[in-house]
Design a protein around this motif. Structure first.
Motif, mmCIF file in Angstrom:
data_model
loop_
_atom_site.group_PDB
_atom_site.id
_atom_site.type_symbol
_atom_site.label_atom_id
_atom_site.label_comp_id
_atom_site.label_asym_id
_atom_site.label_seq_id
_atom_site.Cartn_x
_atom_site.Cartn_y
_atom_site.Cartn_z
ATOM 1 N N TYR A 197 -8.216 -1.810 -4.414
ATOM 2 C CA TYR A 197 -6.948 -2.522 -4.252
ATOM 3 C C TYR A 197 -6.044 -2.268 -5.451
ATOM 4 O O TYR A 197 -4.840 -2.042 -5.316
ATOM 5 N N TRP A 198 -6.627 -2.291 -6.615
ATOM 6 C CA TRP A 198 -5.879 -2.060 -7.855
ATOM 7 C C TRP A 198 -5.261 -0.662 -7.855
ATOM 8 O O TRP A 198 -4.094 -0.484 -8.227
ATOM 9 N N ARG A 205 -2.857 -0.477 -4.244
ATOM 10 C CA ARG A 205 -1.831 -1.480 -3.993
ATOM 11 C C ARG A 205 -1.353 -2.195 -5.250
ATOM 12 O O ARG A 205 -0.299 -2.831 -5.245
ATOM 13 N N GLY A 206 -2.083 -2.136 -6.309
ATOM 14 C CA GLY A 206 -1.609 -2.703 -7.572
ATOM 15 C C GLY A 206 -1.811 -4.196 -7.656
ATOM 16 O O GLY A 206 -2.886 -4.703 -7.347
ATOM 17 N N ASP A 207 -0.753 -4.915 -8.054
ATOM 18 C CA ASP A 207 -0.777 -6.365 -8.258
ATOM 19 C C ASP A 207 -1.812 -6.733 -9.313
ATOM 20 O O ASP A 207 -2.865 -7.310 -9.034
ATOM 21 N N ASN A 208 -1.483 -6.413 -10.546
ATOM 22 C CA ASN A 208 -2.403 -6.646 -11.659
ATOM 23 C C ASN A 208 -2.843 -8.100 -11.767
ATOM 24 O O ASN A 208 -4.008 -8.390 -12.074
ATOM 25 N N SER A 264 -4.093 8.361 -4.596
ATOM 26 C CA SER A 264 -3.549 7.651 -5.754
ATOM 27 C C SER A 264 -4.031 8.307 -7.036
ATOM 28 O O SER A 264 -5.203 8.693 -7.146
ATOM 29 N N GLY A 279 -1.950 1.073 -8.699
ATOM 30 C CA GLY A 279 -0.792 0.727 -7.910
ATOM 31 C C GLY A 279 -0.158 1.902 -7.211
ATOM 32 O O GLY A 279 0.977 1.794 -6.736
ATOM 33 N N ALA A 326 1.003 4.320 -8.589
ATOM 34 C CA ALA A 326 2.198 4.599 -9.388
ATOM 35 C C ALA A 326 2.416 6.099 -9.565
ATOM 36 O O ALA A 326 3.548 6.549 -9.778
ATOM 37 N N PRO A 381 3.244 1.638 -1.539
ATOM 38 C CA PRO A 381 3.927 0.415 -1.991
ATOM 39 C C PRO A 381 5.430 0.571 -2.178
ATOM 40 O O PRO A 381 6.173 -0.410 -2.048
#
Length: 785
Positions: free
Chosen positions: A482-483, A486-489, A711, A715, A717, A738
């Motif tokens: 998930y990290w 999708r991120g959301d630290n 990825s 995230g 990123a 995202p």
């Protein structure tokens, strides 16, 4: 034995237009302190099986713009406004996190008299394994003072439907069947405004409604559900495959065509949906006083004489027998009788048996209402390879049928959210949808399941506690997934305490060299060889558990270093380094150039060697040899369809990704055997479940491996594009991200590759093509190579 229960819904239907609009239009409004009460039938202890109806009439002077209420029940409810179904729930959780749904009733209210009604059922001792319960109860709370008129209290009326009784039976883990005697059931449309409820009872108070954290002791700690309402789509059966004892008119069941069963007749019909589905089944019928009706639901039929073991080709009906979950009814002879299942049924085939007495029975209609988590497919694969498209569609159906209010391992048998299954299902969600809510819900619930000693339950929610200890390590993997995707630290950071608890639990079983000894609880790995039970050497250790722990330490160290505590990152990196060295020393067989299952080096498996590659234990020099051994040495314990997720990733990492399409034999077997969803086991002929989403990994790898989209930073990123096209010469596709979408396309023309990559705004990445890197900017990137 079998267990049967029943409910009745009179001519209400379950159409999406009547349901999804109301609930989906409302976000869960921040509530004030509740003053509604949990209510139940007076004098009922709430601990036994029962079907209950609740009603309240209100007068409205003017149609409101909004009329928001919050609803919950134990075990389950269906809420109606003026005979229209507007909400189902509550989404399953536990008593410390008991969900309520939020609904705007305004679209269903009219000026004058209105009736709000609820069907509440408690399966009690017969409830599914995933159902946690306190006792029978129902609660509805208005969102503001104007809606408080509907707050549950003794102004509500209720009754138990005595026509609904459980019968002896058994169905593993999932909900049982139902049985109703229409002669004793509550008559009439009890959800309608004009219904006479004068003989009903004033509801009794069970407890105050309390939000989580507002009381020192509480039966149900209420929290807003984080999930959207489920999809509800009208779905007709397609084909009549067999009819005995009755002549069936053309068009039945695909079209609404009346079917008359004469008096003193036994008629048996086998109906084919043509694909597996989850649906609430509705049977409307008339007449048939004292007639017996049986509705059976099966994923597939079984070869006669095989005692429910051999399934054969799922398309075949001849020479097959019906072994299935069953609902049973007794007709009362009236017009317009209707039965809709309390819970959804999973089936491809439905068997309808009608045995009439002296009164003929008319089947007015028989249909389903598909239900599932409302995932929308956002991924696209453009290819002329029809096999790939078929596999994606089968995989997507499998995923849909195993996504409800939680992810489930299988919809027919268990409906439990197992961590091993859910890890793959969540990854499919990331690659194919923009909806993260079910994955977040799963991570929350797994965190809630942790025992005081740190380990998670293997599946949750569950009214019992089953521990598959290695699944706790996959939970850490899920956090890392998930990290990364999708991120959301902040969301993940709040879960790191649980990650530390899991690793602390395992550290207690590590020997001085870091190797695990006597991994506790059920040490399941895969339905293959001895991996389903307990794999260990004379010293109590085994490579498969050490490797899973190693990978968990590596994932945890990455997360701790970025968003957690630096000291934990240092500790976990140190433990990982020690464990990697121990694994190399204990299990590496230089002669076979493979890692053994145990220190004795007598058994070898694809599982161990796949994880050895994925954890970086295998050196680059030996990676080709290990990969070749996994593919060609048939003496190795072979991965089942589930664990091929890890096997195939390892082979890709070893540089063999261009062969990915050659590794899909198990899926070709499924298709050849007529399956419309992926089977649980690799033995397709005798597999228990015909629908297990842990096998749907091509819905990830067609995008991650073949198109090469992955990825490259937390995230998502940064994006890495590294395709493995094999023999494909023209393919493209996109996945959700995202920040938007990622597109990658490849076409071979005139001896050169035309490559187009489109990245979301503010997102950069790299293209890896034949070991050479090319920088990718946000937006469109084109190459001719």
């Amino acid at each position: 034995m079998k267990i049967f229960f029943v409910t009745i819904i009179l001519a209400l239907g379950l159409f999406p237009a009547k349901y999804a609009g109301a609930q989906s239009s409302v976000n869960n409004v921040a509530p004030r302190q509740w003053n509604a009460a949990w209510i139940a039938l007076p004098g009922d202890n709430g601990l036994n099986y029962g079907i209950y109806y609740f009603r309240k009439n209100i007068d409205i002077a003017g149609k409101p713009a909004t009329f928001i209420v919050h609803i919950s029940a134990d075990n389950r409810y269906k809420l109606y406004v003026n005979s229209k179904l507007v909400s189902l729930g509550p989404a399953r959780g536990d008593t410390y996190y008991w969900n309520y749904e939020t609904v705007d009733l305004a679209p269903y209210l009219s000026v004058g008299k209105n009736t709000i009604a609820a069907l509440v059922w408690n399966e009690a001792q017969y409830s599914p394994a995933a159902q946690i319960s306190v006792r029978t109860g129902f609660i509805l709370q208005g969102n503001s003072a104007k809606e408080d008129i509907l707050n549950t209290n003794n102004t509500w009326k209720c009754i138990r439907d005595m026509g609904h009784q459980p019968v002896p039976g058994y169905f593993f883990a999932a909900s049982r069947g139902e049985m109703v005697d229409m002669r004793q059931a509550v008559k009439g449309d009890w959800t309608a405004t004009g219904y006479d409820d004068s003989a009903w009872f004033a509801a009794g108070k069970v407890a105050d409604g309390k939000l989580k954290g507002t009381a020192w002791g509480i039966e149900w700690a209420l929290v807003p559900s984080s999930l959207p309402p489920r999809e509800m789509t009208y779905q007709r059966l397609v084909q009549l495959r067999r009819a005995d004892g009755v002549t069936v008119a053309p068009g039945f069941p695909e079209k609404k065509t009346p079917l008359t069963i004469p008096a003193n007749t036994t008629a048996t019909l086998v109906l084919d949906q043509t694909f597996e589905t989850n649906a609430y089944v509705t049977l409307n019928f008339s007449g048939g006083k004292d007639a017996g009706i049986s509705l059976g639901y099966a994923e597939s039929l079984y070869a006669k004489g095989s005692k429910g073991v051999i399934k054969g080709n799922r398309n075949d009906v001849e020479g097959k027998e019906f072994v299935a979950r069953i609902d049973s009814l007794v007709g009362d002879g009236s017009q317009g009788q209707s039965f809709t299942t309390l819970n959804f049924r999973t089936y491809r085939y439905i068997r309808l048996i009608v045995q009439t007495k002296n009164d003929p029975l008319v089947v007015d209609d028989l249909y389903g209402t598909f239900t599932g988590y409302p995932f929308k497919r956002a991924s696209v694969l453009n290819t002329d390879n029809t096999e790939m498209k078929q596999m994606l569609d089968i995989g997507w159906r499998t995923v849909r049928l195993n996504a409800w209010e939680t992810y489930t391992d299988c919809p027919y048998y268990e409906q439990l959210q197992y961590i091993g299954d859910t890890r793959i299902q969540a990854m499919i969600s990331y690659y194919n949808t923009s909806d993260n809510r079910l994955a977040r819900n799963a991570l929350n619930q797994m965190d809630h399941s942790r025992l005081p000693e740190g380990v998670t339950a293997s599946c949750y929610p569950s009214r019992g506690t089953q521990v598959i200890s290695p699944f706790s390590l996959w939970y850490i993997c899920m956090l890392h997934d998930y990290w990364m995707y999708r991120g959301d630290n902040n969301f993940i950071k709040n879960k790191l305490l649980g990650e530390r608890g899991v690793l602390d639990f395992f550290s207690k079983y590590q020997q001085a060299d870091g190797s695990l000894k006597d991994t506790p609880y059920w040490a399941f790995v895969d339905w293959a060889g001895n991996m389903w039970g307990e794999v260990k050497g004379k010293d109590g250790s085994a490579a498969i558990y050490d490797l899973q722990l190693l990978w968990a330490y590596q994932w945890a160290a990455e997360m701790e270093a970025k968003i957690g505590l630096h000291d934990y990152a240092v500790l976990y990196n140190k433990k990982a380094a020690q464990l990697k060295a121990t694994i190399q020393r204990k299990y590496w067989d230089a002669g076979r150039k493979l890692y053994a299952d145990t220190k004795e080096r007598k058994g070898f498996s694809q599982h161990v060697n796949a994880l050895a590659i994925l954890t970086g234990t295998v050196s680059n020099a030996y990676m080709p040899a290990v990969a070749r051994g996994m593919l060609k040495d048939t003496s190795l314990t072979q991965c089942s369809v589930y664990f091929k997720y890890y096997l195939n990733q390892a082979l890709v990492k070893a540089g063999l990704g261009n062969d990915y399409m050659n590794w899909l034999g198990i899926y070709r077997q499924n298709i050849a055997m007529g399956l419309t969803t992926w089977a649980e086991y690799s033995d397709v002929n005798t597999t228990r479940s015909d629908c297990h989403a842990w096998g749907a990994s091509p819905n990830i790898e067609f995008f991650r491996t073949i198109l090469g989209i992955d990825s490259y930073a937390p995230g998502f990123a940064k994006i890495k594009i590294e395709p493995h096209l094999g023999l494909l010469k023209d393919i493209s596709g996109e996945i959700p991200h995202p920040n938007g979408k990622v597109f990658a396309g490849y076409k071979f023309e005139n001896g050169r590759w035309q490559i187009n990559v489109n990245l979301p705004h503010t997102t950069t990445g790299i293209l890896v093509w034949k070991a050479k890197q090319y920088m990718l900017k946000a937006g469109n990137n084109s190459f001719v190579i």
